[in-house]
Every structure is written in structure tokens, then in C-alpha cells.
Design a protein around this motif. Structure first.
Motif, PDB file in Angstrom:
ATOM      1  N   ARG A  97      -6.062  -4.581   0.865  1.00 47.17           N
ATOM      2  CA  ARG A  97      -5.899  -3.308   1.355  1.00 47.17           C
ATOM      3  C   ARG A  97      -6.993  -2.183   1.069  1.00 47.17           C
ATOM      4  O   ARG A  97      -7.743  -2.326   0.101  1.00 47.17           O
ATOM      5  CB  ARG A  97      -4.602  -2.921   1.445  1.00 47.17           C
ATOM      6  CG  ARG A  97      -3.913  -2.699   0.078  1.00 47.17           C
ATOM      7  CD  ARG A  97      -2.654  -2.408   0.186  1.00 47.17           C
ATOM      8  NE  ARG A  97      -2.073  -1.899  -1.251  1.00 47.17           N
ATOM      9  CZ  ARG A  97      -0.942  -1.673  -1.549  1.00 47.17           C
ATOM     10  NH1 ARG A  97      -0.009  -1.508  -0.722  1.00 47.17           N
ATOM     11  NH2 ARG A  97      -0.695  -1.571  -2.737  1.00 47.17           N
ATOM     12  N   ASP A 146       0.586   6.930   8.393  1.00 49.84           N
ATOM     13  CA  ASP A 146      -0.448   6.369   7.813  1.00 49.84           C
ATOM     14  C   ASP A 146      -1.266   7.502   6.975  1.00 49.84           C
ATOM     15  O   ASP A 146      -2.328   7.293   6.835  1.00 49.84           O
ATOM     16  CB  ASP A 146      -1.203   5.847   8.896  1.00 49.84           C
ATOM     17  CG  ASP A 146      -1.879   6.819   9.937  1.00 49.84           C
ATOM     18  OD1 ASP A 146      -1.376   7.963   9.805  1.00 49.84           O
ATOM     19  OD2 ASP A 146      -2.638   6.624  10.641  1.00 49.84           O
ATOM     20  N   ASN A 166      -4.538   2.149   6.786  1.00 50.82           N
ATOM     21  CA  ASN A 166      -4.324   1.258   8.176  1.00 50.82           C
ATOM     22  C   ASN A 166      -2.903   1.114   8.063  1.00 50.82           C
ATOM     23  O   ASN A 166      -2.088   0.850   7.114  1.00 50.82           O
ATOM     24  CB  ASN A 166      -4.988   0.218   8.092  1.00 50.82           C
ATOM     25  CG  ASN A 166      -4.838  -0.678   9.429  1.00 50.82           C
ATOM     26  OD1 ASN A 166      -3.752  -0.573   9.745  1.00 50.82           O
ATOM     27  ND2 ASN A 166      -5.968  -1.444   9.993  1.00 50.82           N
ATOM     28  N   ALA A 168      -0.997  -1.093   9.013  1.00 53.88           N
ATOM     29  CA  ALA A 168      -0.751  -2.387   8.712  1.00 53.88           C
ATOM     30  C   ALA A 168      -0.679  -2.770   7.268  1.00 53.88           C
ATOM     31  O   ALA A 168       0.110  -3.442   6.678  1.00 53.88           O
ATOM     32  CB  ALA A 168      -1.450  -3.378   9.610  1.00 53.88           C
ATOM     33  N   ASP A 169      -1.726  -2.003   6.578  1.00 55.85           N
ATOM     34  CA  ASP A 169      -1.877  -2.160   5.079  1.00 55.85           C
ATOM     35  C   ASP A 169      -0.815  -1.531   4.561  1.00 55.85           C
ATOM     36  O   ASP A 169      -0.166  -1.920   3.280  1.00 55.85           O
ATOM     37  CB  ASP A 169      -2.983  -1.508   4.566  1.00 55.85           C
ATOM     38  CG  ASP A 169      -4.131  -2.294   4.915  1.00 55.85           C
ATOM     39  OD1 ASP A 169      -4.194  -3.451   5.448  1.00 55.85           O
ATOM     40  OD2 ASP A 169      -5.305  -1.630   4.750  1.00 55.85           O
TER      41      ASP A 169
END
Length: 192
Positions: A97, A146, A166, A168-169
Motif C-alpha cells: 500500500r 481516506d 486509497n 481500498a488500502d
């Protein structure tokens, strides 16, 4: 009255007239809780003496303390996005990440102006904020899914330290104490 002082006073008067209801200190949905500092983390503190007068020169990324992120994101991009005496924007990565780190140093004429700058930022905050100790004076942080931003001042210097990922990270659970240590270490490195 100096132009900067007059502008700050006018901004403060405008903000006081426009402030609405609601408690800005109440955490909102998606806010990251403030976990305690890890006991094995070395504590770096900002210089103790108030009233210190900072001056800035050179590139901020070279002087900013990024060490609190090194264990999670060991590599820094070779080409920083911005690296001036007052602004450092860089990206740190691991194999899985990455995080974007922004350190914004606002150098004001006096400590009173720095205090007014931070107080005005608090009043204008668009998302809930939480007070925190250990990163200069009047430190507070705010977040969403985020992004986490820490704002504080010490002497005539205001630091805004922001981490963005991000979604998602995912944001590290202990990002706030890490940002506190970045701010404290950066104040210490920039101290005259």
C-alpha cells in the motif's frame, strides 16, 4: 495595524458572525478513533519554550520528520510532488500500500497570529475535529475514510500534517499518534 493582522481580525469577525449551531467536537461517522501511542515508539517532543520565532529556509521535505511512517511505508518516492521551504508533498509506499503525506508550514509574524490562524481553522472546520496533545499548541485532528489532518502551532509556526490513502488500502489504525510524532519531530528539527 499590520495588513496580516487586519486580515486575520476581519476573518475572525466574519467567522464569528457566520458560525452556526452544532458541536464541532463531536466525532462523526467514519472518524478514526485516537489510539494510545505504542509503548515501544520513541517519543519526540516539540521544543518546550513558547514564544520561539521560527524562520524557514531550504526544502521542507529534507527537514520534516517522516520517521513515524517508515515502519509502515519504508520507501519514499524519488520525485517528491512538491518540496519548497513551506510545503512538502510526498508519497511513501510499502509492498502492499501507499500513503500521501503533506506537511504545510505556515510562518506567521507572531505567535498570536499563529494562534488566531489555528483558532480560525477550528471554527471553519467542515468536518468534526478532536483535540490532541503532543504536537505543538492547540492541536486538533479531523478525518474521513481516506484522509486525516492534524493542525497545530508552536511559536509563530503553524504545521498542518495530512495523510491520505486509497480507501481500498485502508488508513492505519494508529495514524493520529504517528501524525502527532511527525509534527512534534518537525517542530524540533525546524526550531531555531
Amino acid at each position: 495595524m499590520r495588513p496580516a493582522t487586519l486580515a486575520a481580525a476581519l476573518l475572525l469577525a466574519f467567522v464569528a458572525g457566520c458560525s452556526g449551531g452544532g458541536d464541532a467536537n463531536t466525532p462523526g461517522d467514519g472518524e478514526i478513533p485516537l489510539p494510545p501511542l505504542a509503548s515501544d515508539s520513541p517519543a519526540t517532543s516539540a521544543p518546550a519554550a513558547a514564544g520561539v520565532v521560527y524562520t524557514l529556509s531550504g526544502e521542507l521535505c529534507e527537514k520534516a520528520d517522516q520517521s513515524p511512517l517508515v515502519d509502515l511505508y519504508p520507501k519514499e518516492d524519488a520525485a517528491r510532488l512538491v518540496n519548497t521551504e513551506k510545503l512538502c508533498v510526498t508519497r511513501r509506499t510499502s509492498t502492499e500500500r501507499s500513503v500521501s503525506l503533506t506537511i504545510d508550514a505556515d510562518l506567521l509574524q507572531t505567535e498570536a497570529a499563529a494562534k488566531l490562524f489555528v483558532e480560525t481553522g477550528r471554527r471553519l472546520a467542515k468536518r468534526p475535529y478532536t483535540d490532541v496533545d503532543g504536537a505543538g499548541t492547540d492541536a486538533f485532528w479531523s478525518s474521513d475514510k481516506d484522509d486525516v489532518k492534524l493542525t497545530s502551532y508552536h511559536g509563530n509556526l503553524v504545521l498542518e500534517v495530512e495523510a491520505a490513502v486509497n480507501v481500498a488500502d485502508g488508513m492505519p489504525a494508529d495514524i493520529v499518534p504517528r501524525l502527532v510524532r511527525i509534527a512534534a519531530g518537525t517542530y524540533a528539527k525546524l526550531a531555531p
